[in-house]
Design a protein around this motif. Sequence first.
Motif, PDB file in Angstrom:
ATOM      1  N   PRO A  83       0.795  -1.230   0.000  1.00  0.00           N
ATOM      2  CA  PRO A  83       0.000   0.000   0.000  1.00  0.00           C
ATOM      3  C   PRO A  83       0.827   1.279   0.000  1.00  0.00           C
ATOM      4  O   PRO A  83       0.252   2.377   0.035  1.00  0.00           O
ATOM      5  N   ARG A  87      -0.795   4.952  -0.354  1.00  0.00           N
ATOM      6  CA  ARG A  87      -0.872   5.818   0.814  1.00  0.00           C
ATOM      7  C   ARG A  87      -0.268   7.193   0.496  1.00  0.00           C
ATOM      8  O   ARG A  87      -0.786   8.235   0.936  1.00  0.00           O
ATOM      9  N   GLN A 209      -8.230   7.145  -1.670  1.00  0.00           N
ATOM     10  CA  GLN A 209      -8.533   6.329  -0.501  1.00  0.00           C
ATOM     11  C   GLN A 209      -9.174   5.005  -0.904  1.00  0.00           C
ATOM     12  O   GLN A 209      -8.898   3.953  -0.315  1.00  0.00           O
ATOM     13  N   THR A 210     -10.029   5.056  -1.935  1.00  0.00           N
ATOM     14  CA  THR A 210     -10.640   3.823  -2.438  1.00  0.00           C
ATOM     15  C   THR A 210      -9.582   2.868  -2.972  1.00  0.00           C
ATOM     16  O   THR A 210      -9.620   1.658  -2.701  1.00  0.00           O
ATOM     17  N   LEU A 212      -6.490   2.812  -2.039  1.00  0.00           N
ATOM     18  CA  LEU A 212      -5.752   2.307  -0.884  1.00  0.00           C
ATOM     19  C   LEU A 212      -6.524   1.189  -0.191  1.00  0.00           C
ATOM     20  O   LEU A 212      -5.942   0.167   0.193  1.00  0.00           O
ATOM     21  N   ASP A 213      -7.833   1.387  -0.038  1.00  0.00           N
ATOM     22  CA  ASP A 213      -8.655   0.330   0.588  1.00  0.00           C
ATOM     23  C   ASP A 213      -8.653  -0.939  -0.259  1.00  0.00           C
ATOM     24  O   ASP A 213      -8.717  -2.052   0.287  1.00  0.00           O
ATOM     25  N   ASN A 214      -8.585  -0.775  -1.580  1.00  0.00           N
ATOM     26  CA  ASN A 214      -8.624  -1.943  -2.467  1.00  0.00           C
ATOM     27  C   ASN A 214      -7.321  -2.729  -2.470  1.00  0.00           C
ATOM     28  O   ASN A 214      -7.252  -3.797  -3.107  1.00  0.00           O
ATOM     29  N   THR A 215      -6.289  -2.225  -1.787  1.00  0.00           N
ATOM     30  CA  THR A 215      -5.062  -3.018  -1.680  1.00  0.00           C
ATOM     31  C   THR A 215      -5.270  -4.214  -0.744  1.00  0.00           C
ATOM     32  O   THR A 215      -4.475  -5.155  -0.772  1.00  0.00           O
ATOM     33  N   ARG A 218     -10.565  -8.977   0.224  1.00  0.00           N
ATOM     34  CA  ARG A 218     -11.286  -9.793   1.205  1.00  0.00           C
ATOM     35  C   ARG A 218     -12.222 -10.785   0.505  1.00  0.00           C
ATOM     36  O   ARG A 218     -12.596 -10.576  -0.653  1.00  0.00           O
TER      37      ARG A 218
END
Length: 310
Positions: A83, A87, A209-210, A212-215, A218
């Motif tokens: 990330p 980031r 941010q999206t 980053l979250d997708n790194t 789940r």
Amino acid sequence: MVGTEVMRKRIMVGTVAMIALFAALGGGWYWWTEGRWHESTDDAYVQSDISVISPKVAGYLNDLPVAENEQVPAGTVLAVIDPTEFRQKVEEAQANVVAQQAAVARIDSQIALQKAMIAQAEASVGSARAELTRTAGDVARYGKLIDRGYVTRQRFEAANADRQKADAALKSALAAATASHDQIAVLQTQRKEAEAQIERARAAVALAQTDLDNTVIRAPVDGVVGNRGAQLGQYVKAGTQLMSVVPLSDVYVVANFKETQIGHMRPGQPVEVDVDAFPDHALRGRIESFAPASGSQFSLLPPENATGNF
């Protein structure tokens, strides 16, 4: 003895014939009442809606916390992409928002200063207007006195020159006041543009941010990990197949019947399924739905024949 043996054989033959007759009648009755409504096929497969796991962003895999054939609940972390770069992009976008907000604050200060300049320009207009009124009065008064010889021509011409200067000063003050008002409109337009830049910068923050979250990838459903082909340190692109999650709790059977067999089939009707892996256990279920077309029609090159397809 011979007669008794013959009689016994006749009784046995008759008994067998009666049993055969009752069996035939029972079989016929079962077929007429139930058997003719049953349809069966061996062309059936157990399937599940497999979730293929792929990243939305590109990068190097630095964590794979799940193993092949591991059972995972929904939300379990399956893989993590480095990330660091994402980031930094978030921080850069956030800094851009701060810079745009500072630009708006600077324009607000310029607007406040410009309002002060407008007040000063309007005061100058009032002063120039008063000076013009005074000099015009002097010219009118000296014009009456010059005919009587009470003032000299030179004095009259000086007063007239002062009036012309006051008129020019008033025009200059009015132009300055108009320019100050126009500058307010320009600054307000610039402020709207800066506010739009803030919204754009905030959208960039949300997008970064999206990413980053997708790194963090789940599990979308409860299931078992399978076909895990990803390795630590591997560079993956968006859409690269990393692994699959099979929801074993949601398996179903796809059964293929002939066209002549489905005439009386309806969704909701009960079915009995014999699975080769469990030969001693018959599973019961119901018809969920029917495909809108045969499997061959969904193929890349559908066949054109007149014999029908499974």
